[in-house]
Design an enzyme around this catalytic site. Structure first.
Site, PDB file in Angstrom:
ATOM      1  N   CYS A  98     -11.726  73.291   3.133  1.00  0.00           N
ATOM      2  CA  CYS A  98     -11.781  73.254   1.666  1.00  0.00           C
ATOM      3  C   CYS A  98     -13.062  73.901   1.140  1.00  0.00           C
ATOM      4  O   CYS A  98     -13.013  74.742   0.236  1.00  0.00           O
ATOM      5  CB  CYS A  98     -11.622  71.826   1.165  1.00  0.00           C
ATOM      6  SG  CYS A  98     -12.627  70.611   2.035  1.00  0.00           S
TER       7      CYS A  98
HETATM    8  N1  LIG Z   1      -8.790  65.916   3.079  1.00  0.00           N
HETATM    9  C1  LIG Z   1      -9.088  67.168   2.766  1.00  0.00           C
HETATM   10  O1  LIG Z   1      -9.611  67.461   1.675  1.00  0.00           O
HETATM   11  C2  LIG Z   1      -8.805  68.276   3.735  1.00  0.00           C
HETATM   12  C3  LIG Z   1      -9.048  69.603   3.325  1.00  0.00           C
HETATM   13  C4  LIG Z   1      -8.812  70.652   4.229  1.00  0.00           C
HETATM   14  C5  LIG Z   1      -8.359  70.367   5.505  1.00  0.00           C
HETATM   15  N2  LIG Z   1      -8.154  69.068   5.868  1.00  0.00           N
HETATM   16  C6  LIG Z   1      -7.706  68.808   7.233  1.00  0.00           C
HETATM   17  O2  LIG Z   1      -6.379  68.295   7.209  1.00  0.00           O
HETATM   18  C7  LIG Z   1      -6.213  67.342   8.258  1.00  0.00           C
HETATM   19  C8  LIG Z   1      -5.760  66.026   7.659  1.00  0.00           C
HETATM   20  O3  LIG Z   1      -6.770  65.569   6.780  1.00  0.00           O
HETATM   21  P1  LIG Z   1      -6.569  64.259   5.890  1.00  0.00           P
HETATM   22  O4  LIG Z   1      -7.707  64.202   4.976  1.00  0.00           O
HETATM   23  O5  LIG Z   1      -5.179  64.226   5.354  1.00  0.00           O
HETATM   24  O6  LIG Z   1      -6.725  63.117   7.016  1.00  0.00           O
HETATM   25  P2  LIG Z   1      -6.230  61.609   6.969  1.00  0.00           P
HETATM   26  O7  LIG Z   1      -6.047  61.170   5.555  1.00  0.00           O
HETATM   27  O8  LIG Z   1      -7.178  60.863   7.829  1.00  0.00           O
HETATM   28  O9  LIG Z   1      -4.800  61.647   7.664  1.00  0.00           O
HETATM   29  C9  LIG Z   1      -4.625  61.974   9.034  1.00  0.00           C
HETATM   30  C10 LIG Z   1      -3.201  61.624   9.444  1.00  0.00           C
HETATM   31  O10 LIG Z   1      -3.017  61.984  10.806  1.00  0.00           O
HETATM   32  C11 LIG Z   1      -2.340  60.914  11.503  1.00  0.00           C
HETATM   33  N3  LIG Z   1      -2.820  60.939  12.907  1.00  0.00           N
HETATM   34  C12 LIG Z   1      -2.123  61.399  13.974  1.00  0.00           C
HETATM   35  N4  LIG Z   1      -2.845  61.415  15.083  1.00  0.00           N
HETATM   36  C13 LIG Z   1      -4.045  60.912  14.751  1.00  0.00           C
HETATM   37  C14 LIG Z   1      -5.218  60.665  15.498  1.00  0.00           C
HETATM   38  N5  LIG Z   1      -5.316  60.942  16.784  1.00  0.00           N
HETATM   39  N6  LIG Z   1      -6.257  60.126  14.825  1.00  0.00           N
HETATM   40  C15 LIG Z   1      -6.181  59.816  13.498  1.00  0.00           C
HETATM   41  N7  LIG Z   1      -5.081  60.075  12.746  1.00  0.00           N
HETATM   42  C16 LIG Z   1      -4.013  60.610  13.368  1.00  0.00           C
HETATM   43  C17 LIG Z   1      -2.624  59.642  10.717  1.00  0.00           C
HETATM   44  O11 LIG Z   1      -1.471  58.828  10.640  1.00  0.00           O
HETATM   45  P3  LIG Z   1      -1.058  57.868  11.860  1.00  0.00           P
HETATM   46  O12 LIG Z   1      -2.319  57.193  12.318  1.00  0.00           O
HETATM   47  O13 LIG Z   1      -0.032  56.966  11.263  1.00  0.00           O
HETATM   48  O14 LIG Z   1      -0.487  58.794  12.903  1.00  0.00           O
HETATM   49  C18 LIG Z   1      -2.884  60.152   9.304  1.00  0.00           C
HETATM   50  O15 LIG Z   1      -1.717  60.079   8.501  1.00  0.00           O
HETATM   51  C19 LIG Z   1      -7.568  67.237   8.962  1.00  0.00           C
HETATM   52  O16 LIG Z   1      -7.606  68.061  10.088  1.00  0.00           O
HETATM   53  C20 LIG Z   1      -8.537  67.724   7.905  1.00  0.00           C
HETATM   54  O17 LIG Z   1      -9.718  68.254   8.431  1.00  0.00           O
HETATM   55  C21 LIG Z   1      -8.340  68.021   5.013  1.00  0.00           C
END
Ligand SMILES: NC(=O)c1ccc[n+]([C@@H]2O[C@H](COP(=O)([O-])OP(=O)(O)OC[C@H]3O[C@@H](n4cnc5c(N)ncnc54)[C@H](OP(=O)(O)O)[C@@H]3O)[C@@H](O)[C@H]2O)c1
Length: 357
Positions: free
Chosen positions: A159
């Site tokens: 981001c």
């Molecule tokens: N948030 C942002 O602004 C943003 C921006 C750009 C890129 N990203 C990238 O997008 C990805 C997701 O980000 P997010 O902010 O949506 O993260 P998040 O809210 O922490 O969600 C991560 C999801 O992955 C699942 N998961 C599966 N395997 C996992 C593991 N080994 N450890 C932890 N969770 C696991 C979790 O659900 P379960 O535990 O039910 O499987 C959860 O729904 C990341 O790689 C992040 O760097 C995020």
């Protein structure tokens, strides 16, 4: 990525059929935005949603904000072949960094094309931390040229990196940048850190307080910024980046101070940026009287830019605002999907945000 101006594919192949979609990490912040966008996308059919903790529950029970999404969440541990047989053609992975890297080959081996929102396949990653080592197209959509058309693996940018690169690449490609470091001060909403609460992100720690973190040369996004500047603009100026966590749910605001090799007039700078993004529907150059705010872009896939000169025309200030979960994550991933499928780039993506106040 070619070192040419951004290319937009307006002459799109028809959206006569919809593409089967699977989403990993569907219940996380970025995953939910993917579900929201792709469930309403005219060229997509969401066929499979992955979650470990909520496997077996209908998505709408976990996220009642999307009542129409009744599909039951699945633990995706053994899913690649099963999901391919069910018609999944494109996999969006919104898993944390490192969770897909070892398994990317299993998904790609089924013929499924992958858009990875984590850092695992971004350029420069391997130099800092372990990535998968697989070649991927870096999906900063406006600067991808035709690379996305046949891409099997797309690394969706970070981001902060999206805001900073969209703000910097026109200047870098114009050869304006002097050798002194570019200073970037950036603010992020707390959803940028994901859904799990930590000591630095929970409500009491963040409400009413702003905090710098990973300042100077520590932030991981500097690697993909440097790699992309080198690849697209043929230059790798030093970048000092000072990110701050601020008490808002979503949004990125980046302010760049760029030392210039020669004195510039604002008119010339605006002309270059306008020409560069003339065919980029999601990059908006604000008028000379306006500076961007995060509330104007939240919910939209836009990145708003503003330009100023200081230091007698020797210092360029660029301001960039985007929604970290949209243009900074899920929105850009869908924009990349549109390009991969030959659809108009704006299909299923909002240009306007939610908030006026
Ligand atoms: N948030 C942002 O602004 C943003 C921006 C750009 C890129 N990203 C990238 O997008 C990805 C997701 O980000 P997010 O902010 O949506 O993260 P998040 O809210 O922490 O969600 C991560 C999801 O992955 C699942 N998961 C599966 N395997 C996992 C593991 N080994 N450890 C932890 N969770 C696991 C979790 O659900 P379960 O535990 O039910 O499987 C959860 O729904 C990341 O790689 C992040 O760097 C995020």
């Amino acid at each position: 990525m070619p070192a040419s101006a951004p290319i937009r594919q307006d002459v799109a192949r028809s959206a006569s059929r919809s593409t089967g979609i699977g989403i990993l990490g569907a219940t996380g912040y970025a995953g939910v935005e993917l579900v929201r966008l792709l469930s309403a996308h005219p060229g997509a059919r969401v066929l499979a949603l992955g979650s470990r903790q909520d496997a077996g529950a209908p998505f709408s029970r976990v996220w009642p904000s999307l009542p129409a999404v009744q599909r039951v969440l699945e633990d995706e541990t053994t899913a690649p072949e099963a999901w391919a047989e069910r018609g999944v053609e494109i996999l969006f992975s919104a898993l944390p960094h490192g969770a897909l890297a070892d398994r990317a080959g299993a998904w790609l081996g089924t013929g499924i094309r992958v858009v990875d929102l984590s850092a695992d396949h971004r350029p420069g990653r391997a130099e800092r931390e372990k990535g998968s080592g697989r070649p991927a197209v870096y999906g900063l959509t406006e600067w991808c040229g035709t690379d996305l058309d046949r891409a099997t693996l797309v690394a969706n940018p970070g981001c902060y990196a999206t805001a900073i690169l969209l703000a910097l690449l026109p200047a870098a490609r114009s050869g304006w940048i002097r050798s002194e470091p570019i200073i970037v001060n950036a603010l992020s909403g707390v959803s940028g850190a994901g859904r799990a609460a930590t000591l630095t992100t929970h409500f009491v720690e963040r409400i009413g307080s702003a905090a710098p973190y990973r300042v100077g040369e520590e932030h991981a996004h500097l690697a993909e910024i440097a790699a992309t500047l080198g690849h697209v603009a043929g230059t790798t100026p030093a970048v000092i980046m000072n990110p701050h966590l601020v008490p808002m749910a979503r949004g990125i605001l980046a302010t760049l101070a760029v030392p210039l090799a020669r004195r510039l007039e604002l008119e010339e700078v605006r002309a270059v940026y306008s020409a560069c993004y003339a065919d980029a529907p999601f990059v908006r150059l604000l008028d000379e009287a306006t500076l961007p705010e995060t509330r104007w872009v939240c919910g939209s896939n836009r990145c708003d830019l503003a330009l100023r000169l200081a230091g007698g025309g020797h210092l360029l200030l660029v301001f960039a605002a985007l929604d970290n979960l949209m243009k900074g994550a899920a929105g850009q991933a869908v924009q990349n999907f549109n390009r991969m499928m030959g659809l108009p780039e704006t299909t299923g993506l909002p240009l306007t945000g939610w908030s006026s106040g």
